[in-house]
Design a protein around this motif. Structure first.
Motif, PDB file in Angstrom:
ATOM      1  N   VAL A 312     -41.494  29.346 -25.510  1.00 33.51           N
ATOM      2  CA  VAL A 312     -42.625  29.014 -26.375  1.00 33.51           C
ATOM      3  C   VAL A 312     -43.821  28.574 -25.541  1.00 33.51           C
ATOM      4  O   VAL A 312     -44.966  28.978 -25.789  1.00 33.51           O
ATOM      5  CB  VAL A 312     -42.214  27.927 -27.384  1.00 33.51           C
ATOM      6  N   GLY A 313     -43.549  27.739 -24.532  1.00 35.45           N
ATOM      7  CA  GLY A 313     -44.640  27.331 -23.658  1.00 35.45           C
ATOM      8  C   GLY A 313     -45.274  28.502 -22.930  1.00 35.45           C
ATOM      9  O   GLY A 313     -46.498  28.582 -22.800  1.00 35.45           O
ATOM     10  N   ALA A 314     -44.437  29.443 -22.459  1.00 36.81           N
ATOM     11  CA  ALA A 314     -44.969  30.614 -21.762  1.00 36.81           C
ATOM     12  C   ALA A 314     -45.768  31.506 -22.703  1.00 36.81           C
ATOM     13  O   ALA A 314     -46.812  32.058 -22.316  1.00 36.81           O
ATOM     14  CB  ALA A 314     -43.820  31.400 -21.124  1.00 36.81           C
ATOM     15  N   LEU A 315     -45.291  31.646 -23.952  1.00 39.54           N
ATOM     16  CA  LEU A 315     -46.032  32.472 -24.916  1.00 39.54           C
ATOM     17  C   LEU A 315     -47.405  31.891 -25.203  1.00 39.54           C
ATOM     18  O   LEU A 315     -48.397  32.620 -25.297  1.00 39.54           O
ATOM     19  CB  LEU A 315     -45.225  32.596 -26.208  1.00 39.54           C
ATOM     20  N   ILE A 316     -47.475  30.567 -25.350  1.00 43.98           N
ATOM     21  CA  ILE A 316     -48.777  29.931 -25.566  1.00 43.98           C
ATOM     22  C   ILE A 316     -49.670  30.109 -24.342  1.00 43.98           C
ATOM     23  O   ILE A 316     -50.871  30.399 -24.456  1.00 43.98           O
ATOM     24  CB  ILE A 316     -48.580  28.439 -25.884  1.00 43.98           C
TER      25      ILE A 316
END
Length: 718
Positions: A312-316
């Motif tokens: 999720v952090g990488a997608l953001i």
């Protein structure tokens, strides 16, 4: 302990700066996410009556912030905490409480086997099963829950079974909250009239099968010790890891390498965007490819907490790169924590999630202390750039270890004194191993590329062997397993962390470090003086027939009952405490089998019947008695009498003891002042004048001769 490495970010090529209103708003969002996560974690462990008091505190804080009339976003924080309590209460009352109410009943259900392993008896399996239909009603997705069983008739993963089940609440052992975090709310006591109704075709079973196929391709030409590590690091399949490898990686403090996490995603996605995601040609195309790769890895691994949080952090982050907007790492981490906490009421109790969250916060704090160098600084001051890189390389594993240390101690895990050095030694090998493992996994599916697979796998095997050699060597060092007092160490770490943060804010860090070092030395000496001559009694093993480990002057004595699983738990606890081997084993079983242990062994059943046997053990007087129907061990510690009995004791007058360590069976003619047991049993009603002590999560008795007796992890409620 999944670990992420922060990707360097250049603000020079982006539209916004760290001080603009949008960035400040993202930090407010990050603070709200952290408050949400912390409130959910507190709400799990508080009794329902205390939740109302906590909600009232948040309301008072909100009204106080309004009274101050400050024009900032701080007043949102109590509202977020209040919302977290309301959501937790609503989900608990509508989903969890009705399931708990089924305990002790018999239900008709259609279940799907999620994961199964061979059972303890022939023709049975143990594992977890998702309830799809309950008493003739199809459950909606948000109301489905899992049940666990240790004696289900033989079946395979994805099988749909319909039958009649007797369910009970889970045992409140050390795995209790971990099982709840996985959605397992009940356990099966008995199953009847089971029928197989085909297999489930849910996407998760297809992805799990794909993961196993890729893992087989990844380790096809390697021995188990090397292939298990390669498949775990590349595709997240840990089924072939040996116990020796797992224990060595844990002792060396690098067990996070065996879990696909943010570190692996960073290494893979770095090939697409590098260190400048806001610049360069084909920026949008690379960002989209990186997001697709992140989603594929998350699905392949099964959306575990470590990879989901990092994903999720990488997608953001890559969405910001696609839109030419900088992504804030703390905000990404907070949003990921909130999303993971929405799985169920107890998702925040997952130990892997907590360790991953703490380690990532440590990594981000390390990046704040030594932020990535700007391009102009790299060109103008190359020596300063190299020094900054060295300090960052040292601080990242150090901060990750420090931030996770309190959680490790609170959960009873061992701490490693070589984790920082081991991380530095193996970090350069992780990237090539992960990339080569993925190449092997893909090319191994194509017969025409078997030659390429062999060559790549040979190189990957050499790197894994080198990594294993480093890990095994570091794990063998004396400092690999640190024996730290839990309460004292957690308090010291939190106080030191707060003091260092305050000194850093005041730019007085050079004075804070020597003061803290001197304070730690004095505190350690004071703790050693206070704990001198303390005798520790720890109950381990099964709740119905526990063992007792007595530690005095760093020497251990074991009052043994039960089977092999009890022995293994005792040995694991001794290893964690740094004792290694018990000096004396006393087998209290009435039908003792072979007990393969190191140290002196006494079989109580072999002693002369009816005669008392006396042993002296580091200031403790041990009395053993063998009766035809019972075996007795009596400890006398400065006049305090502790007893453990196997079978039913028969005597003319009841045995007077201060503390009885009991299990499921009635001990017979004993008159204890206090009884310590895992849970309530039927025979407890026969002794109404006894002070009952229950320890559902494990328990320890501390006896300070001539001073005090305290209990840890013990409650007076059954």
């Amino acid at each position: 302990m999944p670990l992420t490495v922060p990707i360097s970010f250049s603000w020079k090529n982006c539209r916004s700066s760290p001080t603009d209103p949008a960035t400040r708003m993202r930090r407010v969002l990050a603070a709200c996410c952290f408050v949400w996560f912390a409130t959910k974690l507190i709400a799990v462990y508080l009794p329902p009556a205390a939740l109302g008091l906590l909600a009232a505190v948040f309301v008072c804080v909100f009204w106080y912030s309004l009274a101050l009339a400050r024009r900032d976003y701080s007043r949102l924080l109590p509202l977020v905490g209040l919302a977290a309590i309301l959501v937790h209460t609503l989900v608990y009352s509508t989903v969890v409480a009705p399931v708990f109410a089924l305990a002790g009943e018999e239900i008709d259900a259609l279940v799907v086997a999620e994961q199964v392993d061979p059972g303890f008896q022939d023709g049975t399996v143990r594992g977890e099963f998702t309830v799809m239909e309950l008493n003739g009603r199809k459950l909606p997705v948000w109301k489905r829950f899992r049940i666990s069983s240790v004696a289900m008739p033989e079946c395979e993963r994805a099988d749909r079974l319909r039958g009649h089940f007797s369910v009970e609440l889970l045992e409140r052992d050390e795995y209790y909250y971990g099982n709840l975090a996985d959605g397992v709310l009940l356990q099966v006591e008995g199953a009847e009239k089971l029928s197989l109704e085909g297999q489930s075709h849910a996407p998760r079973f297809f992805l799990r099968g794909l993961q196993e196929t890729l893992a087989r391709s990844c380790r096809r030409y390697l021995p188990q010790e090397l292939g298990g590590v390669l498949s775990a690091m590349a595709v997240g399949d840990k089924s072939r890891l040996t116990d020796e490898v797992t224990e060595a990686y844990r002792a060396a403090g690098v067990s996070h390498l065996l879990v696909v996490s943010g570190l692996h995603l960073t290494l893979l996605c770095g090939a697409f965007l590098g260190n400048r995601p806001c610049g360069g040609r084909f920026r949008k195309q690379k960002a989209l490819a990186a997001m697709l790769l992140v989603l594929c890895m998350m699905a392949l691994v099964g959306f575990t907490p470590s990879v989901t949080r990092a994903g999720v952090g990488a997608l953001i982050f890559y969405t910001g790169a696609f839109l030419l907007q900088p992504a804030d790492s703390f905000t990404s981490l907070g949003i990921a924590a909130v999303l993971l906490s929405l799985q169920n009421c107890y998702a925040v109790c997952d130990l892997g999630l907590q360790l991953s969250f703490a380690a990532t916060v440590g990594v981000l704090c390390a990046a704040r202390v030594f932020p990535p160098a700007r391009m102009d600084e790299q060109e103008e001051h190359p020596w300063r750039f190299r020094l900054r890189r060295v300090c960052t390389a040292l601080l990242v594993p150090l901060f990750a270890a420090i931030f996770t240390l309190p959680l490790q101690l609170l959960h009873g895990l061992s701490a490693s004194g070589v984790s920082v050095l081991t991380n530095l030694l193996v970090m350069s090998l992780v990237g090539p191993i992960v990339c080569l493992g993925l190449i092997c996994a893909v090319t191994g599916l194509i017969p025409a590329l078997y030659g390429v697979t062999r060559a790549v796998m040979l190189l990957a095997g050499v790197l894994v062997k080198l990594q294993n050699a480093i890990v095994f060597y570091m794990a063998s060092l004396p400092a690999a397993k640190l024996v730290l007092p839990k309460a004292f160490t957690v308090f010291a770490v939190l106080v030191c962390g707060a003091a260092l943060w305050y000194a850093w804010r005041l730019h007085r860090l050079r004075w804070a470090v020597p003061v803290l070092c001197a304070g730690l030395v004095l505190s350690a000496n004071l703790y050693g003086a206070l704990t001198q001559d303390v005798v520790t009694i720890r109950l381990l093993g099964s709740t119905s027939s526990p063992c007792a480990v007595i530690v005095s002057e760093q020497q251990a004595m074991v009052l043994f009952r039960g089977g092999e699983s009890n022995r293994q738990q005792v040995q694991d606890w001794l290893d964690v405490q740094g004792i290694g081997t018990a000096e004396l084993w006393v087998d209290l079983r009435q039908n003792p089998g072979e007990l393969n242990v190191q140290g002196r062994l006494i079989y109580t059943e072999d002693l002369p019947e009816g005669q008392q046997w006396i042993e002296e053990f580091h200031g403790i007087r041990l009395s053993l008695l063998n009766q035809s129907g019972a075996n007795l061990a009596l400890l006398e510690i400065s006049g305090y009498r502790v007893a453990m009995i196997t079978g039913r004791l028969e005597a003319g007058t009841p045995l007077q003891v201060d503390l009885l360590l009991a299990g499921a069976s009635n001990p017979g003619m004993v008159d204890p002042v206090q009884v310590l047991t895992a849970k309530s049993y039927d025979w407890h009603a026969e002794q109404p004048d006894v002070h009952w002590k229950y320890a559902p999560l494990g328990d320890t008795v501390f006896i300070r001769p001539g001073r005090a007796i305290t209990f840890e992890g013990v409650t007076n409620a059954a």
